[in-house]
Design a protein around this motif. Structure first.
Motif: not given
Length: 432
Positions: A408-414
């Motif tokens: 989910v951190g990757g999604v937030i970053g994107d």
């Protein structure tokens, strides 16, 4: 993402006061762990977490099982303040597992009713009763509830404006670390010890160590220690509102454990206390201050035994050293992810805010924060904004695995990087 309007029954029969559903306009049907599913079967990652009332995620099996067993056994559900086995077990476990090990063995527990604002109301009332004084000091950016006593200490213009009456008895001062305030500690000393002091000293100083609704402002250890010294000098009590920041949200069970100098006289808990979102609130009272006469403060639903059972089951997490270590690791992982995201943004766009798993991103303007929130929802991530609307607040369940957080951190970053206008290709390492 297809548009899913809520069923017309809500718009026809529910009050206009509803708010979260306006930001997340779908109908939810199932929940488990850190996920919610809507009626179309779409799955969402929930970082709203019941506004901090679901620290162990949705429907944690070990808690649900115990609550269901109790309910099926025919145990009393509603008991006012009668003695029950469910309450006795919670009192024993909470004292032995939380209070005594943390040096709070001289405190007693009061159950004022089902909501955090009722814990704050009871604490304010008791502070005034025990000191014989009327005024309370609270801080700008604070949120303590929407009932009139706690609302007087809450600074939200929207909520205060809805009161329709004067909100007396509270003096609002600058909070530590709040943007734009030059020296909050000096302001507190001026107001209580210097030329700004009034004839009557305050009954109490009410504070959050991390202001959740105020925008994830974090009070420093020196400031909190100074609050305690000033309170002692003027004979005021210190009330810590740990309704949202407590129950592990900042990395330890209480949010003030890293500041032994603070020594609060009264502590307000609610939200995740019951373990699974059942309503339960509690005030921890230093025993020498427990001067209530029997029945002097009451509430019909102060004996919610399903919540006592859930709260006792939730303590099992805190008896597990692996879980305690996991909470610390998750808190560090959240902060690392946020720092990595900010590093990918142009300078001045955003900065990390908050502490532990009560963190987020403070953007330069509210419009950007709202666009990020909206785009996250389109990407099936639920999170809210707080403070003046510039802060994206992220409250992952404390049970979330490192792998799930990285995902989910990757999604937030994107989403953050794309929304801030940076080419999406740079987002690849945002949550590594």
């Amino acid at each position: 993402m297809p548009e899913h309007r809520p069923a017309e029954v809500f718009e026809r029969w529910e009050s206009r006061v509803r708010s979260y559903c306006r930001s997340f306009p779908v109908v939810f049907d199932r929940a488990g762990g850190h996920h919610l599913w809507d009626t179309t079967g779409r799955r969402y990652t929930d970082l709203l977490c019941g506004a901090g009332s679901l620290n162990y995620g949705h429907n944690p099996p070990r808690i649900v099982r115990r609550v269901a067993e109790y309910l099926l056994s025919g145990g009393p559900v509603q008991s006012l303040d009668l003695y029950t086995t469910a309450k006795a077990e919670f009192l024993r476990r909470f004292a032995a597992q939380v209070l005594v090990p943390k040096g709070l063995g001289e405190y007693v527990m009061q159950f004022p009713g089902p909501a955090g604002t009722l814990a704050v109301e009871a604490a304010l009332k008791l502070a005034r009763k025990t000191t014989g004084r009327s005024e309370v000091v609270a801080f700008r950016g604070g949120f303590h509830g929407a009932s009139l006593g706690s609302l007087a200490a809450t600074t939200s213009p929207l909520l205060r404006g809805a009161a329709g009456t004067h909100l007396p008895g509270v003096r609002l001062l600058p909070y530590d670390a709040a943007p734009g305030d030059p020296d909050p500690a000096a302001a507190l000393e001026y107001a209580l010890l210097g030329p700004g002091r009034r004839a009557e000293a305050p009954a109490a100083i009410l504070l959050e160590t991390v202001q959740g609704e105020g925008g994830l402002n974090v009070a420093s250890r020196p400031w909190l220690a100074r609050v305690r010294r000033i309170a002692d000098e003027v004979g005021a009590l210190v009330i810590v509102d740990d309704v949202q920041a407590g129950c592990g949200r900042t990395g330890t069970f209480f949010s003030f454990e890293h500041v032994p100098e603070l020594r609060p006289d009264l502590v307000c808990l609610s939200k995740s206390l019951s373990g699974m979102g059942l309503p339960l609130a509690m005030v921890l009272i230093r025993q020498d201050l427990d001067r209530w006469a029997p029945g002097e403060h009451n509430g019909t639903f102060r004996g919610q035994n399903l919540a006592f059972v859930g709260a006792t089951a939730a303590l099992d997490y805190w008896s597990d050293p692996d879980f305690v270590a996991h909470v610390r690791h998750l808190a560090a992982a959240v902060r690392d992810t946020l720092r990595d995201i900010v590093a990918e943004l142009p300078e001045g766009i955003a900065e990390p805010a908050g502490r532990g798993a009560m963190s987020g991103l403070r953007f330069a303007d509210a419009a950007t924060a709202e666009r990020v929130r909206h785009e996250l929802f389109r990407a099936s991530v639920i999170a809210e904004t707080s403070g003046d609307g510039r802060v994206l607040k992220l409250l992952p369940p404390l049970t979330m695995s490192p792998a799930d957080w990285r995902e989910v951190g990757g999604v937030i970053g994107d989403v953050v990087i794309a929304t801030a206008g940076v080419p999406a290709v740079t987002a690849a390492g945002a949550a590594a």
